[in-house]
Scaffold this motif. Sequence first.
Motif, mmCIF file in Angstrom:
data_model
loop_
_atom_site.group_PDB
_atom_site.id
_atom_site.type_symbol
_atom_site.label_atom_id
_atom_site.label_comp_id
_atom_site.label_asym_id
_atom_site.label_seq_id
_atom_site.Cartn_x
_atom_site.Cartn_y
_atom_site.Cartn_z
ATOM 1 N N ALA A 194 11.089 -7.595 7.116
ATOM 2 C CA ALA A 194 11.463 -8.201 5.830
ATOM 3 C C ALA A 194 10.313 -8.144 4.826
ATOM 4 O O ALA A 194 10.503 -7.770 3.663
ATOM 5 C CB ALA A 194 11.894 -9.650 6.048
ATOM 6 N N GLU A 195 9.113 -8.493 5.284
ATOM 7 C CA GLU A 195 7.988 -8.556 4.354
ATOM 8 C C GLU A 195 7.511 -7.179 3.898
ATOM 9 O O GLU A 195 7.170 -7.000 2.734
ATOM 10 C CB GLU A 195 6.831 -9.330 4.996
ATOM 11 C CG GLU A 195 6.988 -10.828 4.880
ATOM 12 C CD GLU A 195 7.121 -11.302 3.438
ATOM 13 O OE1 GLU A 195 6.230 -11.017 2.624
ATOM 14 O OE2 GLU A 195 8.136 -11.950 3.114
ATOM 15 N N SER A 196 7.465 -6.212 4.831
ATOM 16 C CA SER A 196 7.036 -4.880 4.380
ATOM 17 C C SER A 196 8.109 -4.279 3.475
ATOM 18 O O SER A 196 7.788 -3.581 2.509
ATOM 19 C CB SER A 196 6.720 -3.957 5.557
ATOM 20 O OG SER A 196 7.757 -3.967 6.483
ATOM 21 N N GLY A 197 9.390 -4.585 3.751
ATOM 22 C CA GLY A 197 10.482 -4.072 2.910
ATOM 23 C C GLY A 197 10.402 -4.607 1.488
ATOM 24 O O GLY A 197 10.439 -3.836 0.526
ATOM 25 N N ASN A 198 10.229 -5.945 1.355
ATOM 26 C CA ASN A 198 10.229 -6.489 -0.015
ATOM 27 C C ASN A 198 8.965 -6.120 -0.787
ATOM 28 O O ASN A 198 8.991 -5.962 -1.997
ATOM 29 C CB ASN A 198 10.550 -7.988 -0.069
ATOM 30 C CG ASN A 198 9.490 -8.885 0.519
ATOM 31 O OD1 ASN A 198 8.312 -8.554 0.515
ATOM 32 N ND2 ASN A 198 9.899 -10.041 1.020
ATOM 33 N N ILE A 245 0.840 -1.209 0.000
ATOM 34 C CA ILE A 245 0.000 0.000 0.000
ATOM 35 C C ILE A 245 0.875 1.261 0.000
ATOM 36 O O ILE A 245 0.676 2.183 -0.797
ATOM 37 C CB ILE A 245 -0.961 -0.011 1.223
ATOM 38 C CG1 ILE A 245 -2.030 -1.096 1.036
ATOM 39 C CG2 ILE A 245 -1.615 1.352 1.428
ATOM 40 C CD1 ILE A 245 -2.840 -1.418 2.275
ATOM 41 N N VAL A 246 1.898 1.268 0.875
ATOM 42 C CA VAL A 246 2.800 2.437 0.942
ATOM 43 C C VAL A 246 3.493 2.650 -0.405
ATOM 44 O O VAL A 246 3.597 3.770 -0.910
ATOM 45 C CB VAL A 246 3.839 2.255 2.080
ATOM 46 C CG1 VAL A 246 4.899 3.338 2.023
ATOM 47 C CG2 VAL A 246 3.152 2.250 3.432
ATOM 48 N N SER A 247 3.935 1.533 -0.993
ATOM 49 C CA SER A 247 4.640 1.617 -2.264
ATOM 50 C C SER A 247 3.731 2.167 -3.365
ATOM 51 O O SER A 247 4.142 3.015 -4.167
ATOM 52 C CB SER A 247 5.136 0.222 -2.637
ATOM 53 O OG SER A 247 5.959 0.267 -3.736
ATOM 54 N N ALA A 248 2.474 1.677 -3.388
ATOM 55 C CA ALA A 248 1.532 2.156 -4.405
ATOM 56 C C ALA A 248 1.233 3.643 -4.198
ATOM 57 O O ALA A 248 1.142 4.400 -5.167
ATOM 58 C CB ALA A 248 0.249 1.342 -4.345
ATOM 59 N N LEU A 275 -2.462 -0.674 -5.799
ATOM 60 C CA LEU A 275 -2.950 -0.378 -4.442
ATOM 61 C C LEU A 275 -4.033 -1.383 -4.029
ATOM 62 O O LEU A 275 -4.008 -1.926 -2.909
ATOM 63 C CB LEU A 275 -3.500 1.042 -4.393
ATOM 64 C CG LEU A 275 -4.028 1.523 -3.039
ATOM 65 C CD1 LEU A 275 -2.883 1.717 -2.057
ATOM 66 C CD2 LEU A 275 -4.792 2.830 -3.167
ATOM 67 N N LEU A 276 -4.953 -1.665 -4.959
ATOM 68 C CA LEU A 276 -6.058 -2.572 -4.634
ATOM 69 C C LEU A 276 -5.571 -3.998 -4.377
ATOM 70 O O LEU A 276 -6.048 -4.679 -3.472
ATOM 71 C CB LEU A 276 -7.089 -2.572 -5.774
ATOM 72 C CG LEU A 276 -7.904 -1.284 -5.921
ATOM 73 C CD1 LEU A 276 -8.701 -1.284 -7.212
ATOM 74 C CD2 LEU A 276 -8.853 -1.121 -4.733
ATOM 75 N N THR A 277 -4.585 -4.468 -5.154
ATOM 76 C CA THR A 277 -4.083 -5.837 -4.945
ATOM 77 C C THR A 277 -3.355 -5.937 -3.611
ATOM 78 O O THR A 277 -3.413 -6.972 -2.948
ATOM 79 C CB THR A 277 -3.127 -6.289 -6.070
ATOM 80 O OG1 THR A 277 -2.188 -5.256 -6.301
ATOM 81 C CG2 THR A 277 -3.875 -6.633 -7.325
ATOM 82 N N ALA A 278 -2.681 -4.846 -3.214
ATOM 83 C CA ALA A 278 -2.018 -4.856 -1.898
ATOM 84 C C ALA A 278 -3.075 -5.003 -0.799
ATOM 85 O O ALA A 278 -2.872 -5.737 0.188
ATOM 86 C CB ALA A 278 -1.215 -3.581 -1.705
ATOM 87 N N MET A 279 -4.235 -4.358 -0.989
ATOM 88 C CA MET A 279 -5.313 -4.481 0.002
ATOM 89 C C MET A 279 -5.949 -5.873 -0.072
ATOM 90 O O MET A 279 -6.307 -6.468 0.952
ATOM 91 C CB MET A 279 -6.386 -3.421 -0.245
ATOM 92 C CG MET A 279 -5.914 -2.013 0.049
ATOM 93 S SD MET A 279 -7.148 -0.851 -0.505
ATOM 94 C CE MET A 279 -6.498 0.662 0.141
ATOM 95 N N LEU A 280 -6.071 -6.396 -1.298
ATOM 96 C CA LEU A 280 -6.671 -7.729 -1.475
ATOM 97 C C LEU A 280 -5.876 -8.827 -0.760
ATOM 98 O O LEU A 280 -6.422 -9.863 -0.395
ATOM 99 C CB LEU A 280 -6.732 -8.065 -2.966
ATOM 100 C CG LEU A 280 -8.002 -7.704 -3.731
ATOM 101 C CD1 LEU A 280 -7.830 -8.051 -5.198
ATOM 102 C CD2 LEU A 280 -9.205 -8.460 -3.168
ATOM 103 N N LEU A 281 -4.563 -8.562 -0.587
ATOM 104 C CA LEU A 281 -3.712 -9.554 0.084
ATOM 105 C C LEU A 281 -4.266 -9.905 1.454
ATOM 106 O O LEU A 281 -4.201 -11.050 1.899
ATOM 107 C CB LEU A 281 -2.297 -9.009 0.250
ATOM 108 C CG LEU A 281 -1.335 -9.158 -0.908
ATOM 109 C CD1 LEU A 281 0.014 -8.628 -0.527
ATOM 110 C CD2 LEU A 281 -1.221 -10.611 -1.333
#
Lengths: 152, 496
Positions: free
Chosen positions: B303-307, B120-123, B363-369
């Motif tokens: 690690a996960e938020s970074g990648n 989300i941050v990246s998007a 952004l939406l796919t990050a939320m769908l996760l």
Amino acid sequence: MSMTYRDLFSGLAFLIIGAITAWMGKDFYDDAAYVPLGAGSLMSLFALPLIWRSSRRLLVGSPGGQAVATALVDHPGRFLATLGCCLVYYVTLPHIGFYTTSAVFVLVLAAVLGERRPKVVVGITVVFITLLYGLFAMVLRRPLPVEFFLAS
Amino acid sequence: MFESLLNALPVALQLGSLVSLVVGTLVGILIGALPGLNPVMAIALMLPLTYGFDPVIALGLVAGIYNGSMYGGSIPAILLNIPGTPAAIATTFDGYPMTRKGQGGLALKTACWSSAIGGIVSALALMTLAPMLAKVTLAFGPSEYFWVAVFGLVSIAVLVGKEASKGMLSALLGVIIGLVGVDAISGAERYTFGTLYLVGGFELLIVLIGLYAIPPVLEMAEKPNASYFNADSFRVSAGDGGFGLIRRYWPTWARSSLTGVCVGILPGAGGNLAALLSYNEAKRRASDPDSFGTGNPVGVAAAESGNSADNASAMIPSLTLGIPGNLIAALVLGALMIHGLQPGPQLFTRSPDVVFGFMWQLLLTAMLLLLLGGMIATRLFAQILRMPTALLVPTTLVLMAIGIYTVNGNVVDLYVMLAFGMLGYLLNRLAFPLAPVVLGVLLGPMAEQNLRLSMLIYQNDWTVLFSRPISLGIVALLTAVLFSQAWRAWRSQQHS
């Protein structure tokens, strides 16, 4: 074997690997030699404190670190059986076919490692291999070693 | 720009787009969870199929696979210590120890939330800062990339493990492994010993799976046939709820997401470097750094938020300048061209719905996760741990074999993987950390190529490495990390 002896031997191994890397690297063409020379020399350099610390501990008799390290292999029988099964699996894979060899491998290694419920073993193997076949052969169509009974 | 962004939202929310996002995310999670399969392969296979579709649907699938695979890679990393994608290396450091401690469910939930937040941050960064951040990438030359690689390598080598000298030896071993094969600049063979197989060098995935996945499987095989994992591992609902996780990890997520975004805009840097730098920073800032590597959920969160924060930001140079930062960005450019769109600065004015719609889709796919990853995939994959050890060992080995075999279709790769597995097992028992070895293989060639490019461009003038402001900044940061580590070591020695 104590951790001190292991540190000493691993330090010596890294010293030798570093020296060989640098020695071979010096003959590489022009700037292709920079990093091999540097990495090899640095490895030898970083191995020296390890050798120094462990030899000092051995000479002084100081316990420094773990006096008795964990065994290199906990259960040599199971360890070697697993490795042996892997090697046989990899050798036979291209000749017998991926799915057949994998099914036999799962059945045999499960039995070797102590699973004594034939219905569970066969059930999980069939489901697992079917899922792999569905995904890799039917959906993704990845080329894998052909089954011996299908090869012309 | 913001008007165009708002106008593109209904486009991204069309039924066709939403279906493609759901399908893409599910496929991405599955692809990421299977070692040997990667999002690049999945997108490359899928792109020709989308030729007849609307570009928004095609890009929706790409966005779903891209973000889904980044989280999917963490599932085998946490449950089996097998990084599903190279970017999941840092997730294994604390994810697998958490599973061993009976906190596998919590680790998966943390990874899912962290991936979503990073994405989300990246998007959002892509949506709001793209043109400005694109200019930053142009300031990075070979000497800066060299120092970025050295920083990643040295800081991890020093921070992971108990002895800095062992970490450095592991890192150098990785660098030497990475030297094998044909030199990319001069074309000379190095350390191939006249063997055809070694001419191409060692494939990263083979080294990675061998070093990381074989040793825990062998250790599992050595134990009696009982449940290897704690029963609590199966409970995905364990631990805090979503808000609890947000309260606990928001500083880690903020730092790691920022790191991921910054690394993402650098062409060629990749999610693995973002994850390792984020992990490194989380460990450095922690009040209990020794707990990292033993199952600290902060390590998984970092690690996960970074990648995942690397994902959308890696699209910044490709969408704004037409320069692909990684292979997936190159495929996205390919997808745009297939649909008759020309990447570059004009894209924003000529096809705003497609380009801004793609940003919304990321952004939406990050939320769908959170929905698809947390509720479906995580619960499904956590059931793997219910299998008896005697069956988990051979099925995992078959999964590794198929993953490795599909890379090159060469059986020799399997022997090489096993050899690296034995090396990893030995290094583990000798208390040498494995992460720096993998990092050496990954960053060694990057450091070498950029060092030599600098020397070529500036005619062997070594001072260029220390004369550019960004390079000096990275050197200063590296020096600070080394000094802080030396200070901590000295203080702990004084205390003991």
